[in-house]
Scaffold this motif. Structure first.
Motif, PDB file in Angstrom:
ATOM      1  N   GLN A 192       0.758  -1.347   0.050  1.00 24.23           N
ATOM      2  CA  GLN A 192      -0.081   0.095   0.013  1.00 24.23           C
ATOM      3  C   GLN A 192       0.991   1.175   0.182  1.00 24.23           C
ATOM      4  OE1 GLN A 192      -3.209  -0.184  -0.239  1.00 24.23           O
ATOM      5  NE2 GLN A 192      -3.634   2.135   0.014  1.00 24.23           N
ATOM      6  N   ARG A 193       0.998   2.091  -1.204  1.00 19.91           N
ATOM      7  CA  ARG A 193       1.826   3.236  -1.148  1.00 19.91           C
ATOM      8  C   ARG A 193       1.216   4.184  -0.417  1.00 19.91           C
ATOM      9  NH1 ARG A 193       4.611   5.346  -5.681  1.00 19.91           N
ATOM     10  NH2 ARG A 193       5.816   7.155  -5.039  1.00 19.91           N
ATOM     11  N   LEU A 194       2.137   4.809   0.282  1.00 24.04           N
ATOM     12  CA  LEU A 194       1.626   5.973   1.282  1.00 24.04           C
ATOM     13  C   LEU A 194       2.209   7.373   0.448  1.00 24.04           C
ATOM     14  CD1 LEU A 194       3.374   4.813   4.573  1.00 24.04           C
ATOM     15  CD2 LEU A 194       1.037   4.505   3.722  1.00 24.04           C
ATOM     16  N   THR A 195       1.223   8.303   0.814  1.00 20.49           N
ATOM     17  CA  THR A 195       1.291   9.749   0.049  1.00 20.49           C
ATOM     18  C   THR A 195       1.290  10.660   1.318  1.00 20.49           C
ATOM     19  OG1 THR A 195      -0.959   9.984  -0.282  1.00 20.49           O
ATOM     20  CG2 THR A 195       0.414   8.848  -2.131  1.00 20.49           C
ATOM     21  N   ALA A 196       1.509  11.917   0.837  1.00 20.15           N
ATOM     22  CA  ALA A 196       1.267  12.957   1.719  1.00 20.15           C
ATOM     23  C   ALA A 196      -0.179  13.065   2.545  1.00 20.15           C
ATOM     24  CB  ALA A 196       1.587  14.283   1.233  1.00 20.15           C
ATOM     25  N   LEU A 197      -1.048  12.311   1.802  1.00 21.76           N
ATOM     26  CA  LEU A 197      -2.546  12.494   2.340  1.00 21.76           C
ATOM     27  C   LEU A 197      -2.703  10.989   2.936  1.00 21.76           C
ATOM     28  CD1 LEU A 197      -4.332  13.900  -0.646  1.00 21.76           C
ATOM     29  CD2 LEU A 197      -3.737  14.960   1.330  1.00 21.76           C
ATOM     30  N   SER A 198      -1.958  10.130   3.183  1.00 25.54           N
ATOM     31  CA  SER A 198      -2.217   8.648   3.836  1.00 25.54           C
ATOM     32  C   SER A 198      -2.434   8.896   5.240  1.00 25.54           C
ATOM     33  CB  SER A 198      -1.030   7.855   3.546  1.00 25.54           C
ATOM     34  OG  SER A 198      -0.903   7.401   1.933  1.00 25.54           O
ATOM     35  N   ALA A 199      -3.221   8.024   5.836  1.00 19.96           N
ATOM     36  CA  ALA A 199      -3.453   7.962   7.225  1.00 19.96           C
ATOM     37  C   ALA A 199      -3.172   6.676   7.838  1.00 19.96           C
ATOM     38  CB  ALA A 199      -4.887   8.661   7.597  1.00 19.96           C
ATOM     39  N   ILE A 200      -2.668   6.495   8.836  1.00 22.20           N
ATOM     40  CA  ILE A 200      -2.543   5.220   9.606  1.00 22.20           C
ATOM     41  C   ILE A 200      -3.398   5.145  10.857  1.00 22.20           C
ATOM     42  CG2 ILE A 200      -1.132   3.481  10.498  1.00 22.20           C
ATOM     43  CD1 ILE A 200       0.958   4.581   8.828  1.00 22.20           C
ATOM     44  N   ARG A 201      -4.219   4.378  10.696  1.00 25.68           N
ATOM     45  CA  ARG A 201      -5.438   4.449  11.897  1.00 25.68           C
ATOM     46  C   ARG A 201      -5.751   2.947  12.365  1.00 25.68           C
ATOM     47  NH1 ARG A 201      -8.041   7.959   8.188  1.00 25.68           N
ATOM     48  NH2 ARG A 201      -7.942  10.054   8.677  1.00 25.68           N
ATOM     49  N   ALA A 202      -6.335   2.888  13.508  1.00 20.10           N
ATOM     50  CA  ALA A 202      -6.795   1.751  14.302  1.00 20.10           C
ATOM     51  C   ALA A 202      -8.317   1.465  14.267  1.00 20.10           C
ATOM     52  CB  ALA A 202      -6.245   1.523  15.543  1.00 20.10           C
ATOM     53  N   ALA A 203      -8.932   0.298  13.842  1.00 18.94           N
ATOM     54  CA  ALA A 203      -9.988  -0.101  13.982  1.00 18.94           C
ATOM     55  C   ALA A 203     -10.107  -1.330  14.800  1.00 18.94           C
ATOM     56  CB  ALA A 203     -10.723  -0.181  12.821  1.00 18.94           C
ATOM     57  N   GLY A 204     -10.279  -1.005  16.301  1.00 15.26           N
ATOM     58  CA  GLY A 204     -10.052  -2.254  16.879  1.00 15.26           C
ATOM     59  C   GLY A 204      -8.613  -2.583  17.097  1.00 15.26           C
ATOM     60  N   ASP A 205      -8.356  -3.941  16.856  1.00 12.93           N
ATOM     61  CA  ASP A 205      -6.861  -4.398  17.016  1.00 12.93           C
ATOM     62  C   ASP A 205      -6.461  -4.373  15.579  1.00 12.93           C
ATOM     63  OD1 ASP A 205      -6.820  -4.733  19.795  1.00 12.93           O
ATOM     64  OD2 ASP A 205      -7.416  -6.661  19.629  1.00 12.93           O
ATOM     65  N   ALA A 206      -7.192  -4.044  14.574  1.00 10.84           N
ATOM     66  CA  ALA A 206      -6.771  -3.809  13.133  1.00 10.84           C
ATOM     67  C   ALA A 206      -6.087  -2.688  12.817  1.00 10.84           C
ATOM     68  CB  ALA A 206      -7.901  -4.217  12.415  1.00 10.84           C
ATOM     69  N   ILE A 207      -5.037  -2.666  11.936  1.00 13.26           N
ATOM     70  CA  ILE A 207      -4.301  -1.403  11.456  1.00 13.26           C
ATOM     71  C   ILE A 207      -4.940  -0.976  10.051  1.00 13.26           C
ATOM     72  CG2 ILE A 207      -2.209  -0.369  10.745  1.00 13.26           C
ATOM     73  CD1 ILE A 207      -0.928  -1.686  12.921  1.00 13.26           C
ATOM     74  N   LEU A 208      -5.284   0.195   9.773  1.00 13.22           N
ATOM     75  CA  LEU A 208      -5.810   0.460   8.549  1.00 13.22           C
ATOM     76  C   LEU A 208      -4.749   1.570   7.999  1.00 13.22           C
ATOM     77  CD1 LEU A 208      -9.354   1.299   9.508  1.00 13.22           C
ATOM     78  CD2 LEU A 208      -8.644  -0.999   8.762  1.00 13.22           C
ATOM     79  N   VAL A 209      -4.567   1.409   6.576  1.00 14.07           N
ATOM     80  CA  VAL A 209      -3.618   2.346   5.942  1.00 14.07           C
ATOM     81  C   VAL A 209      -4.783   2.875   4.798  1.00 14.07           C
ATOM     82  CG1 VAL A 209      -1.698   2.692   4.540  1.00 14.07           C
ATOM     83  CG2 VAL A 209      -1.401   1.161   6.492  1.00 14.07           C
ATOM     84  N   ASP A 210      -4.936   4.127   4.835  1.00 13.83           N
ATOM     85  CA  ASP A 210      -5.914   4.751   3.985  1.00 13.83           C
ATOM     86  C   ASP A 210      -7.104   3.542   4.056  1.00 13.83           C
ATOM     87  OD1 ASP A 210      -4.295   6.603   3.182  1.00 13.83           O
ATOM     88  OD2 ASP A 210      -3.347   5.893   1.557  1.00 13.83           O
ATOM     89  N   ASN A 211      -7.671   3.504   5.201  1.00 11.61           N
ATOM     90  CA  ASN A 211      -8.966   2.806   5.222  1.00 11.61           C
ATOM     91  C   ASN A 211      -8.913   1.373   4.711  1.00 11.61           C
ATOM     92  OD1 ASN A 211     -10.281   4.923   6.501  1.00 11.61           O
ATOM     93  ND2 ASN A 211     -10.921   5.885   4.588  1.00 11.61           N
ATOM     94  N   LYS A 212      -7.705   0.801   4.510  1.00 13.12           N
ATOM     95  CA  LYS A 212      -7.644  -0.740   4.006  1.00 13.12           C
ATOM     96  C   LYS A 212      -6.832  -1.501   5.182  1.00 13.12           C
ATOM     97  CE  LYS A 212      -7.394   0.165  -0.835  1.00 13.12           C
ATOM     98  NZ  LYS A 212      -6.717  -0.240  -2.123  1.00 13.12           N
TER      99      LYS A 212
END
Length: 311
Positions: A210-230
């Motif tokens: 998953q390519r990261l850009t200046a607009l990318s976000a790394i978040r959490a949903a429970g125990d899962a890690i989301l990168v750009d909501n994936k």
């Protein structure tokens, strides 16, 4: 005669006569009390106890009851089988219709997914063309920073994985109000890793493809890690394009590299980093342009005048 001895009196050895009953004079009443049931009735009652009220022996009645129970079971099974046979075609038809609906829905979903990928590719290509047209000499740099183009070159490969037992102690640099230390990699851990690579000189970064850009976000949903909501699953493979050996050394000596080392030592987080001669990072799946205005009057002056570009 007076001198003659008298024979002793003879005592009777017979048993004494029984004393007469006090109610001997009431023979009729005594007979009624002693023989309240006529002999014929007593004999009939005894026969009824042996054969039962129905007049059949008990073994025969038990066999008849068992036979009746078997007949009832057979009737229930027969009725159930008949109903199942009658309803089987209807159930099979409904099942077939449900399978057809599922297959049709899956086919439509696949077709829509292909259409979305195609449209996303067309949009991305038009955006790249616009960047090349209006970016001038900075088009390649803008495309690189925005993730619009695929990137190849040397760099580093960093793999971060959960602890084997996924268990750790509390406290330490990972302690927060939202998560407890369980030996699992968290979203803020990956944020620090990526930011450390950017700071160490990385030109492009991706996580699990998953390519990261200046607009990318790394978040959490429970125990899962989301990168750009994936959602991403461990192990997390981070690829960073740059001067491989220099980038690896700079990251390990940085604050974020030391943070990752603490996770490895204290929480059994598994990490490995190596310099690579050639890496390939895909283009970002989509580029959302929120603000885009052409820079007027050249590169340096235009930036100072407008202060706006592409984001």
């Amino acid at each position: 005669m007076c001198g003659m001895s008298q024979p002793p009196p003879v005592r009777s050895t017979a048993s004494p006569r029984p004393r007469p009953r006090l109610d001997a004079s009431m023979s009729l009443l005594t007979n009624v009390m002693d023989h309240s049931l006529d002999d014929g009735y007593a004999e009939a009652a005894a026969r009824r106890g042996e054969t039962g009220r129905s007049g059949l022996p008990r073994t025969m009645r038990a066999k008849l009851g068992l036979a009746l129970g078997l007949v009832l079971v057979a009737v229930v099974i027969t009725v159930g089988a008949a109903e199942a046979r009658i309803s089987a075609p209807t159930l099979a038809k409904e099942r077939g219709e449900l399978i057809d609906r599922i297959e049709t829905g899956n086919s439509n979903a696949d077709e829509l997914a292909r259409s979305v990928d195609k449209l996303r590719g067309e949009v991305g290509e038009k955006q790249r063309q616009a960047l090349e047209k209006h970016g001038g000499a900075k088009a390649d740099l803008v495309a690189l920073l925005s993730g619009a183009n695929e990137v190849t070159g040397p760099g580093v490969k960093l793999v971060v994985d959960d602890a084997k037992g996924a268990a750790g102690g509390g406290g330490g640099p990972r302690e927060s109000a939202d998560f407890s230390d369980t030996g699992r990699v968290r979203d803020h851990d990956m944020q620090r890793v990526v930011n450390g690579l950017w700071e160490s000189g990385a030109e492009a970064v991706s996580i699990n493809g998953q390519r990261l850009t200046a607009l990318s976000a790394i978040r959490a949903a429970g125990d899962a890690i989301l990168v750009d909501n994936k959602p991403l699953a461990p192990p997390y493979t981070v690829l960073a394009v740059g001067d491989g050996q220099r980038l690896s050394t700079a990251f390990q000596n940085s604050v974020d590299g030391q943070y990752l080392h603490v996770l490895q030592q204290n929480y059994d987080i598994r990490t490995s980093i190596s310099a690579q001669d050639s890496l390939r990072l895909p283009a970002a799946p989509s580029l959302i342009v929120r603000t885009a205005e052409p820079i007027a009057g050249g590169s340096g002056k235009g930036d100072a005048d407008t202060g706006k570009g592409t984001s």
